[in-house]
Design an enzyme around this catalytic site. Structure first.
Site, PDB file in Angstrom:
ATOM      1  N   HIS A  11      24.749  14.955  73.198  1.00  0.00           N
ATOM      2  CA  HIS A  11      25.183  14.441  74.757  1.00  0.00           C
ATOM      3  C   HIS A  11      25.845  13.026  74.641  1.00  0.00           C
ATOM      4  O   HIS A  11      26.821  12.927  75.436  1.00  0.00           O
ATOM      5  CB  HIS A  11      24.087  14.873  75.717  1.00  0.00           C
ATOM      6  CG  HIS A  11      22.923  13.809  75.271  1.00  0.00           C
ATOM      7  ND1 HIS A  11      22.240  14.359  74.040  1.00  0.00           N
ATOM      8  CD2 HIS A  11      22.464  12.771  75.832  1.00  0.00           C
ATOM      9  CE1 HIS A  11      21.133  13.540  74.016  1.00  0.00           C
ATOM     10  NE2 HIS A  11      21.195  12.602  74.897  1.00  0.00           N
ATOM     11  N   CYS A  44      27.250  10.505  67.943  1.00  0.00           N
ATOM     12  CA  CYS A  44      26.251  10.334  68.904  1.00  0.00           C
ATOM     13  C   CYS A  44      26.320   9.209  69.430  1.00  0.00           C
ATOM     14  O   CYS A  44      27.348   8.361  69.497  1.00  0.00           O
ATOM     15  CB  CYS A  44      25.162  10.888  68.101  1.00  0.00           C
ATOM     16  SG  CYS A  44      24.477   9.523  66.732  1.00  0.00           S
ATOM     17  N   GLY A  45      25.113   8.712  70.226  1.00  0.00           N
ATOM     18  CA  GLY A  45      25.117   7.371  70.812  1.00  0.00           C
ATOM     19  C   GLY A  45      25.430   6.210  69.962  1.00  0.00           C
ATOM     20  O   GLY A  45      26.384   5.354  70.194  1.00  0.00           O
ATOM     21  N   THR A  46      24.945   6.212  68.680  1.00  0.00           N
ATOM     22  CA  THR A  46      25.299   4.930  67.943  1.00  0.00           C
ATOM     23  C   THR A  46      25.997   5.650  66.616  1.00  0.00           C
ATOM     24  O   THR A  46      26.218   4.735  65.881  1.00  0.00           O
ATOM     25  CB  THR A  46      23.603   4.510  67.289  1.00  0.00           C
ATOM     26  OG1 THR A  46      22.723   5.690  66.907  1.00  0.00           O
ATOM     27  CG2 THR A  46      22.830   3.929  68.467  1.00  0.00           C
ATOM     28  N   GLY A  47      25.824   6.867  66.281  1.00  0.00           N
ATOM     29  CA  GLY A  47      26.546   7.365  65.052  1.00  0.00           C
ATOM     30  C   GLY A  47      25.662   7.320  64.331  1.00  0.00           C
ATOM     31  O   GLY A  47      25.735   7.890  63.065  1.00  0.00           O
ATOM     32  N   GLY A 101      22.044   8.412  64.015  1.00  0.00           N
ATOM     33  CA  GLY A 101      21.166   9.610  63.916  1.00  0.00           C
ATOM     34  C   GLY A 101      21.854  10.917  63.405  1.00  0.00           C
ATOM     35  O   GLY A 101      21.383  11.582  62.452  1.00  0.00           O
ATOM     36  N   HIS A 123      36.273   4.632  48.137  1.00  0.00           N
ATOM     37  CA  HIS A 123      35.125   4.451  47.034  1.00  0.00           C
ATOM     38  C   HIS A 123      34.115   5.263  46.824  1.00  0.00           C
ATOM     39  O   HIS A 123      33.600   5.658  45.815  1.00  0.00           O
ATOM     40  CB  HIS A 123      34.759   2.972  46.930  1.00  0.00           C
ATOM     41  CG  HIS A 123      35.568   1.995  46.889  1.00  0.00           C
ATOM     42  ND1 HIS A 123      35.309   0.615  46.880  1.00  0.00           N
ATOM     43  CD2 HIS A 123      36.912   1.882  46.563  1.00  0.00           C
ATOM     44  CE1 HIS A 123      36.273  -0.396  46.372  1.00  0.00           C
ATOM     45  NE2 HIS A 123      37.171   0.726  46.334  1.00  0.00           N
ATOM     46  N   ARG A 137      36.515   4.288  38.462  1.00  0.00           N
ATOM     47  CA  ARG A 137      35.209   3.798  38.305  1.00  0.00           C
ATOM     48  C   ARG A 137      34.245   4.362  39.357  1.00  0.00           C
ATOM     49  O   ARG A 137      32.955   4.352  39.558  1.00  0.00           O
ATOM     50  CB  ARG A 137      35.149   2.386  38.147  1.00  0.00           C
ATOM     51  CG  ARG A 137      35.480   1.672  39.581  1.00  0.00           C
ATOM     52  CD  ARG A 137      35.636   0.228  39.216  1.00  0.00           C
ATOM     53  NE  ARG A 137      35.722  -0.431  40.496  1.00  0.00           N
ATOM     54  CZ  ARG A 137      36.680  -0.903  41.337  1.00  0.00           C
ATOM     55  NH1 ARG A 137      37.933  -0.366  40.977  1.00  0.00           N
ATOM     56  NH2 ARG A 137      36.613  -1.608  42.516  1.00  0.00           N
ATOM     57  N   HIS A 138      34.739   4.654  40.644  1.00  0.00           N
ATOM     58  CA  HIS A 138      33.986   4.942  41.789  1.00  0.00           C
ATOM     59  C   HIS A 138      33.432   6.462  41.531  1.00  0.00           C
ATOM     60  O   HIS A 138      32.383   7.065  42.278  1.00  0.00           O
ATOM     61  CB  HIS A 138      34.985   5.002  42.967  1.00  0.00           C
ATOM     62  CG  HIS A 138      35.432   3.453  43.190  1.00  0.00           C
ATOM     63  ND1 HIS A 138      34.524   2.598  43.471  1.00  0.00           N
ATOM     64  CD2 HIS A 138      36.582   3.228  43.266  1.00  0.00           C
ATOM     65  CE1 HIS A 138      35.144   1.588  43.586  1.00  0.00           C
ATOM     66  NE2 HIS A 138      36.312   1.938  43.486  1.00  0.00           N
TER      67      HIS A 138
HETATM   68  C1  RB5 Z   1      20.718   9.985  72.489  1.00  0.00           C
HETATM   69  O1  RB5 Z   1      19.852   9.178  73.443  1.00  0.00           O
HETATM   70  C2  RB5 Z   1      20.728   9.104  71.223  1.00  0.00           C
HETATM   71  O2  RB5 Z   1      19.595   8.744  70.696  1.00  0.00           O
HETATM   72  C3  RB5 Z   1      21.316   9.603  70.120  1.00  0.00           C
HETATM   73  O3  RB5 Z   1      22.934   9.745  70.744  1.00  0.00           O
HETATM   74  C4  RB5 Z   1      21.958   8.731  68.780  1.00  0.00           C
HETATM   75  O4  RB5 Z   1      22.130   7.482  69.304  1.00  0.00           O
HETATM   76  C5  RB5 Z   1      20.766   8.793  67.916  1.00  0.00           C
HETATM   77  O5  RB5 Z   1      20.925   7.926  66.729  1.00  0.00           O
END
Ligand code: RB5
Length: 149
Positions: free
Chosen positions: A8, A64-67, A69, A97, A131-132
């Site tokens: 989401h 995702c929110g941070t990429g 997870g 690489h 080499r990679h």
């Molecule tokens: C969702 O709230 C958040 O935890 C998810 O998108 C992500 O950032 C997790 O790594």
């Protein structure tokens, strides 16, 4: 064919990336989620990565929110080398690489403009091999339970 997926929190960025792919005539499969309702990132990660491993898709783009997870989940799928990127250099070098086959992006970290630049360089950079190759093979060996030391 490119697989795209998100939870989401990554949903808005996935929709922006789909627009970029459409504008550039790049075919994709959206594995979900399909609404901004709460949706767990591991499900989309596994769905998209299964398509890469089966050969149905060449690469995947996951948000995702941070990429973070979604990249952790993606990297648990055998045959996947996923990289969470928020800078141009890493998105390029993870192809050149590391032969990464999945790019992960954080909707709460970067804007759509930069995200599309990262997608572009990721999709257009070839693995250099040489080499990679040995190092990528070592990653696969770890995945297969082999000891490197
Ligand atoms: C969702 O709230 C958040 O935890 C998810 O998108 C992500 O950032 C997790 O790594």
């Amino acid at each position: 064919m490119i697989a795209v997926g998100s939870d989401h929190a990554g949903f808005p960025l996935k929709e922006e990336i789909k627009k970029y792919l459409e504008k550039n005539n790049i075919a994709y499969i959206d594995v979900g989620c399909y609404t901004p309702e709460r949706f767990d990132y591991a499900i989309s990660a596994q769905k998209a990565c299964d398509k890469v491993v089966s050969g149905e898709c060449d690469k995947a783009i996951l948000c995702c929110g941070t990429g973070v997870g979604i990249s952790m989940a993606a990297n648990k799928v055998k045959g996947i080398r996923a990289c969470c990127c928020s800078d141009y250099f890493s998105a390029k070098l993870t192809r050149a690489h590391n032969d990464a086959n999945v790019l992960c992006l954080g909707d709460r970290v970067i804007g759509a403009g930069l995200a599309c630049e990262l997608v572009e360089v990721f999709l257009n950079t070839e693995f250099e091999g040489g080499r990679h190759q040995k190092r990528v093979d070592q990653i696969t060996a770890i995945e297969n339970g082999e000891k490197l030391y």
